[in-house]
Design a protein around this motif. Sequence first.
Motif, mmCIF file in Angstrom:
data_model
loop_
_atom_site.group_PDB
_atom_site.id
_atom_site.type_symbol
_atom_site.label_atom_id
_atom_site.label_comp_id
_atom_site.label_asym_id
_atom_site.label_seq_id
_atom_site.Cartn_x
_atom_site.Cartn_y
_atom_site.Cartn_z
ATOM 1 N N SER A 61 20.951 -3.474 7.164
ATOM 2 C CA SER A 61 22.201 -3.297 7.916
ATOM 3 C C SER A 61 21.963 -3.035 9.377
ATOM 4 O O SER A 61 22.544 -2.361 10.016
ATOM 5 N N LEU A 62 21.308 -4.046 9.976
ATOM 6 C CA LEU A 62 20.992 -3.988 11.543
ATOM 7 C C LEU A 62 22.243 -3.855 12.372
ATOM 8 O O LEU A 62 21.917 -3.402 13.462
ATOM 9 N N ARG A 63 23.260 -4.733 11.929
ATOM 10 C CA ARG A 63 24.434 -4.524 12.797
ATOM 11 C C ARG A 63 25.001 -3.162 12.992
ATOM 12 O O ARG A 63 25.765 -2.824 13.879
ATOM 13 N N HIS A 64 24.763 -2.316 11.861
ATOM 14 C CA HIS A 64 25.295 -1.004 12.063
ATOM 15 C C HIS A 64 24.177 0.002 12.476
ATOM 16 O O HIS A 64 24.635 0.961 13.346
ATOM 17 N N LEU A 65 23.027 -0.228 12.295
ATOM 18 C CA LEU A 65 21.960 0.729 12.808
ATOM 19 C C LEU A 65 21.330 0.715 14.105
ATOM 20 O O LEU A 65 21.114 1.498 14.759
ATOM 21 N N ILE A 66 21.338 -0.822 14.706
ATOM 22 C CA ILE A 66 20.917 -0.848 15.968
ATOM 23 C C ILE A 66 21.838 -0.100 16.992
ATOM 24 O O ILE A 66 21.699 0.533 17.946
ATOM 25 N N PRO A 67 23.274 -0.186 16.820
ATOM 26 C CA PRO A 67 24.092 0.712 17.590
ATOM 27 C C PRO A 67 23.829 2.198 17.475
ATOM 28 O O PRO A 67 23.911 2.943 18.431
ATOM 29 N N LEU A 68 23.355 2.493 16.356
ATOM 30 C CA LEU A 68 22.876 4.204 16.222
ATOM 31 C C LEU A 68 21.714 4.273 17.153
ATOM 32 O O LEU A 68 21.626 5.477 17.817
ATOM 33 N N ALA A 69 20.715 3.454 16.885
ATOM 34 C CA ALA A 69 19.606 3.489 17.670
ATOM 35 C C ALA A 69 19.837 3.353 19.057
ATOM 36 O O ALA A 69 19.044 4.349 19.690
ATOM 37 N N ILE A 70 20.543 2.918 19.706
ATOM 38 C CA ILE A 70 20.731 2.507 20.979
ATOM 39 C C ILE A 70 21.488 3.980 21.421
ATOM 40 O O ILE A 70 21.102 4.605 22.530
ATOM 41 N N GLU A 71 22.183 4.541 20.819
ATOM 42 C CA GLU A 71 22.770 5.916 21.094
ATOM 43 C C GLU A 71 21.588 7.041 21.287
ATOM 44 O O GLU A 71 21.536 7.621 22.360
ATOM 45 N N HIS A 72 20.759 6.881 20.296
ATOM 46 C CA HIS A 72 19.208 7.907 20.500
ATOM 47 C C HIS A 72 18.733 7.211 21.622
ATOM 48 O O HIS A 72 18.031 8.196 22.372
ATOM 49 N N LEU A 73 18.398 6.157 22.087
ATOM 50 C CA LEU A 73 17.605 5.574 22.963
ATOM 51 C C LEU A 73 18.253 6.058 24.171
ATOM 52 O O LEU A 73 17.340 6.188 25.346
ATOM 53 N N LYS A 74 19.498 5.998 24.423
ATOM 54 C CA LYS A 74 20.307 6.376 25.604
ATOM 55 C C LYS A 74 19.722 7.720 26.033
ATOM 56 O O LYS A 74 19.515 7.926 27.343
ATOM 57 N N SER A 75 19.733 8.508 25.105
ATOM 58 C CA SER A 75 19.360 10.083 25.415
ATOM 59 C C SER A 75 17.939 10.118 25.703
ATOM 60 O O SER A 75 17.638 11.055 26.780
ATOM 61 N N ASP A 76 16.945 9.370 25.210
ATOM 62 C CA ASP A 76 15.518 9.470 25.223
ATOM 63 C C ASP A 76 14.958 8.280 24.637
ATOM 64 O O ASP A 76 14.825 8.011 23.474
ATOM 65 N N ILE A 77 14.697 7.550 25.574
ATOM 66 C CA ILE A 77 13.824 6.112 25.340
ATOM 67 C C ILE A 77 12.716 6.135 24.491
ATOM 68 O O ILE A 77 12.508 5.250 23.591
ATOM 69 N N PHE A 78 11.993 7.207 24.412
ATOM 70 C CA PHE A 78 10.854 7.429 23.451
ATOM 71 C C PHE A 78 11.259 8.565 22.496
ATOM 72 O O PHE A 78 10.403 9.296 21.998
ATOM 73 N N VAL A 79 12.400 8.634 22.032
ATOM 74 C CA VAL A 79 12.908 9.339 21.160
ATOM 75 C C VAL A 79 11.995 9.376 19.774
ATOM 76 O O VAL A 79 11.608 7.958 19.568
ATOM 77 N N GLU A 80 11.590 10.042 18.935
ATOM 78 C CA GLU A 80 10.640 10.139 17.947
ATOM 79 C C GLU A 80 11.152 10.503 16.436
ATOM 80 O O GLU A 80 11.845 11.493 16.503
ATOM 81 N N GLY A 81 10.975 9.513 15.685
ATOM 82 C CA GLY A 81 11.045 9.807 14.220
ATOM 83 C C GLY A 81 9.900 10.697 13.635
ATOM 84 O O GLY A 81 9.486 11.741 14.303
ATOM 85 N N ASP A 82 9.325 10.263 12.629
ATOM 86 C CA ASP A 82 8.024 10.944 12.127
ATOM 87 C C ASP A 82 6.682 10.515 12.473
ATOM 88 O O ASP A 82 5.756 11.225 12.091
ATOM 89 N N LEU A 83 6.617 9.573 13.360
ATOM 90 C CA LEU A 83 5.509 8.926 13.697
ATOM 91 C C LEU A 83 4.806 9.324 15.151
ATOM 92 O O LEU A 83 3.847 9.843 15.082
ATOM 93 N N PHE A 84 5.547 8.700 16.031
ATOM 94 C CA PHE A 84 5.067 9.021 17.291
ATOM 95 C C PHE A 84 5.983 8.877 18.286
ATOM 96 O O PHE A 84 7.059 8.183 18.127
ATOM 97 N N PRO A 85 5.993 9.428 19.626
ATOM 98 C CA PRO A 85 7.162 9.088 20.521
ATOM 99 C C PRO A 85 7.168 7.600 20.773
ATOM 100 O O PRO A 85 6.112 6.923 20.862
#
Length: 138
Positions: A61-85
């Motif tokens: 579901s990239l057309r829904h998840l990429i907009p969510l990712a963009i929101e996170h990346l706008k706050s912190d381009i190196f936002v981290e899930g469970d792996l690495f910054p």
Amino acid sequence: MQLTLENNWRQKSIENLEKHNFGNPGDAPTNMVKRCLELCRVPLNKFTVEDVRLMIGQGFSLRHLIPLAIEHLKSDIFVEGDLFPGDLLKNVLAVDTKFWIDHTQLWRAISELIKNRREELASKTISTTLFDTVEDEK
């Protein structure tokens, strides 16, 4: 192509948005597949950064998840899930070029976020090579 999303799309699950049952998590052959199938049933507004990273990495579901990712990346381009910054950005930049060609508005948003950070991305071994090929194909 203009991106149009359903009303209240953030409160809906991937299964609801895609109008598709992806399967029973209990029948999954691996833990990762099980987790993806579980996430398909979770409303997007409940997704963590790691959930977004994992599902983008698996192409859901990239057309829904990429907009969510963009929101996170706008706050912190190196936002981290469970792996690495920067793991979310790394998965976003590795999305298939066909998606970006079909969703140029989202490609431009990511391109804008990284345009002055190329050296920093390289120093963190976050490749933009695949993402950059879209510019040549447009």
